[in-house]
Design an enzyme around this catalytic site. Structure first.
Site, mmCIF file in Angstrom:
data_model
loop_
_atom_site.group_PDB
_atom_site.id
_atom_site.type_symbol
_atom_site.label_atom_id
_atom_site.label_comp_id
_atom_site.label_asym_id
_atom_site.label_seq_id
_atom_site.Cartn_x
_atom_site.Cartn_y
_atom_site.Cartn_z
ATOM 1 N N ARG A 57 2.046 3.003 11.399
ATOM 2 C CA ARG A 57 1.161 4.179 11.397
ATOM 3 C C ARG A 57 0.561 4.472 12.764
ATOM 4 O O ARG A 57 0.706 5.570 13.255
ATOM 5 C CB ARG A 57 0.078 4.065 10.320
ATOM 6 C CG ARG A 57 0.661 3.984 8.933
ATOM 7 C CD ARG A 57 -0.356 4.043 7.813
ATOM 8 N NE ARG A 57 0.344 3.880 6.548
ATOM 9 C CZ ARG A 57 -0.143 3.264 5.483
ATOM 10 N NH1 ARG A 57 -1.370 2.776 5.496
ATOM 11 N NH2 ARG A 57 0.577 3.158 4.395
ATOM 12 N N HIS A 87 2.513 -4.837 5.183
ATOM 13 C CA HIS A 87 3.280 -4.277 6.298
ATOM 14 C C HIS A 87 3.773 -5.385 7.232
ATOM 15 O O HIS A 87 4.922 -5.352 7.692
ATOM 16 C CB HIS A 87 2.422 -3.281 7.079
ATOM 17 C CG HIS A 87 2.188 -1.993 6.351
ATOM 18 N ND1 HIS A 87 2.789 -0.808 6.702
ATOM 19 C CD2 HIS A 87 1.410 -1.712 5.279
ATOM 20 C CE1 HIS A 87 2.393 0.148 5.888
ATOM 21 N NE2 HIS A 87 1.547 -0.369 5.006
ATOM 22 N N ARG A 250 -2.196 -2.896 -6.286
ATOM 23 C CA ARG A 250 -3.217 -1.853 -6.236
ATOM 24 C C ARG A 250 -4.249 -2.070 -7.355
ATOM 25 O O ARG A 250 -5.138 -2.879 -7.216
ATOM 26 C CB ARG A 250 -2.554 -0.462 -6.351
ATOM 27 C CG ARG A 250 -1.658 -0.127 -5.152
ATOM 28 C CD ARG A 250 -2.463 0.068 -3.868
ATOM 29 N NE ARG A 250 -1.599 0.373 -2.729
ATOM 30 C CZ ARG A 250 -2.030 0.528 -1.481
ATOM 31 N NH1 ARG A 250 -3.322 0.410 -1.220
ATOM 32 N NH2 ARG A 250 -1.188 0.778 -0.504
#
Length: 314
Positions: A57, A87, A250
């Site tokens: 990002r 990541h 999540r």
């Protein structure tokens, strides 16, 4: 002697730093603000826990890793913990820095559970892909269009890994990244831990200082699964698992696990793109890797939030 000076009158300072995602300027500013806002002796002896997601990002993953690698020599009295984010896990898998499965199995055995998504997510299928973990192939895959979760365009792949490739000077999805990433960065990725535990961390409450056990893990612990079972595979860094929920989950990792809900355990994470402090569940990821959001940290025992955007005190 050093441990004694933090108990009980002067509890050790603990800084938990949220997801950085390649934003080196934000990291520099946050570090300066932590240094400015914490009493110097406490800062020099602090436990610093980075909650993961150092890459993707943002535009300067290599500089972020260089900064993190330099900390132990620059601040030798501090203790530094570098957690793996989802990541970082995938990045490590692509460049060959993931620990091999202890049972001798192959990383390709992780593919089958998610193969239905291979075409849609454009999984990496070039040099050495046969030896990669499923998350590494997803990380270096090709994904375009609008991400409905982050409400931005994908940056190269499902993991937004395009800026990481570019920062190392290679095109997105190129196998040349494996050679472009220097050995010290690969070592950093190989050495990341999946969980960190502290038996005695203090937090300030309305009733005064409270002593707690701290568990730091990138996304959180599954609410419906036994904590000790989860800690066992996290400590072992079990790379047979196709998707490590404690790094990638999540809703299932948002709340405290049921078997520590009544204990004095703190669970601190990043990952979720939110700043959320509710009782003993701390989620420190105000930035989410997005350019317009701040990178934040929480400082214990005071529970103070420090951001890269904080203005110097006059």
């Amino acid at each position: 002697m050093e441990d004694q000076q933090h108990k009980p009158n002067n509890p050790r300072t603990v800084c938990c730093i949220g997801d950085i995602h390649g934003h080196i300027t934000k990291l520099h500013n946050l570090w300066s603000n932590l240094q400015a806002q914490i009493n110097p002796p406490d800062f020099q002896s602090a436990l610093i826990i980075f909650l993961g997601d150092y890459c993707d990002r943002g535009n300067n993953t290599p500089a972020v890793l260089n900064f993190l690698i330099s900390l132990p020599s620059k601040y030798p009295q501090q203790t530094h913990v570098f957690l793996a984010g989802n990541h970082d896990f995938a990045f490590a898998g692509f460049v060959g820095a993931l620990p091999a499965p202890a049972d001798g199995s192959e990383f390709c055995e992780t593919w089958s559970e998610y193969e239905a998504n291979e075409e849609r997510e454009g999984w990496y299928k070039e040099k050495e892909y046969e030896r990669m973990h499923v998350q590494a192939r997803r990380w270096a895959g090709k994904m375009s269009g609008f991400d409905p979760v982050k409400k931005i365009e994908y940056k190269g792949s499902i993991y937004d890994a395009g800026p990481t490739f570019q920062a190392y000077g290679v095109p997105h999805g190129s196998p040349d990244l494996i050679k472009a990433v220097p050995a010290e960065h690969k070592k950093f990725l190989a050495d990341m831990v999946w969980v960190h535990e502290e038996d005695d961390v203090c937090i300030e409450t309305r009733e005064g200082i409270k002593h707690c056990k701290l568990i730091a893990v990138h996304a959180g612990l599954e609410k419906k699964r036994g904590v000790e079972e989860q800690l066992t595979y996290l400590r072992a860094r079990d790379t047979r698992i196709p998707k490590v929920e404690a790094l990638s989950g999540r809703k299932n990792v948002w709340d405290l696990p049921e078997d520590v809900a009544e204990s004095s355990t703190i669970v601190v994470s990043g990952h979720h793109g939110k700043l959320h402090i509710e009782g003993r569940r701390l989620i420190i990821d105000e930035g989410g890797g997005l350019e317009h959001n701040p990178v934040a940290a929480v400082v214990l025992p005071s529970m103070t939030i420090v951001r890269d955007t904080d203005q110097p005190k006059k």
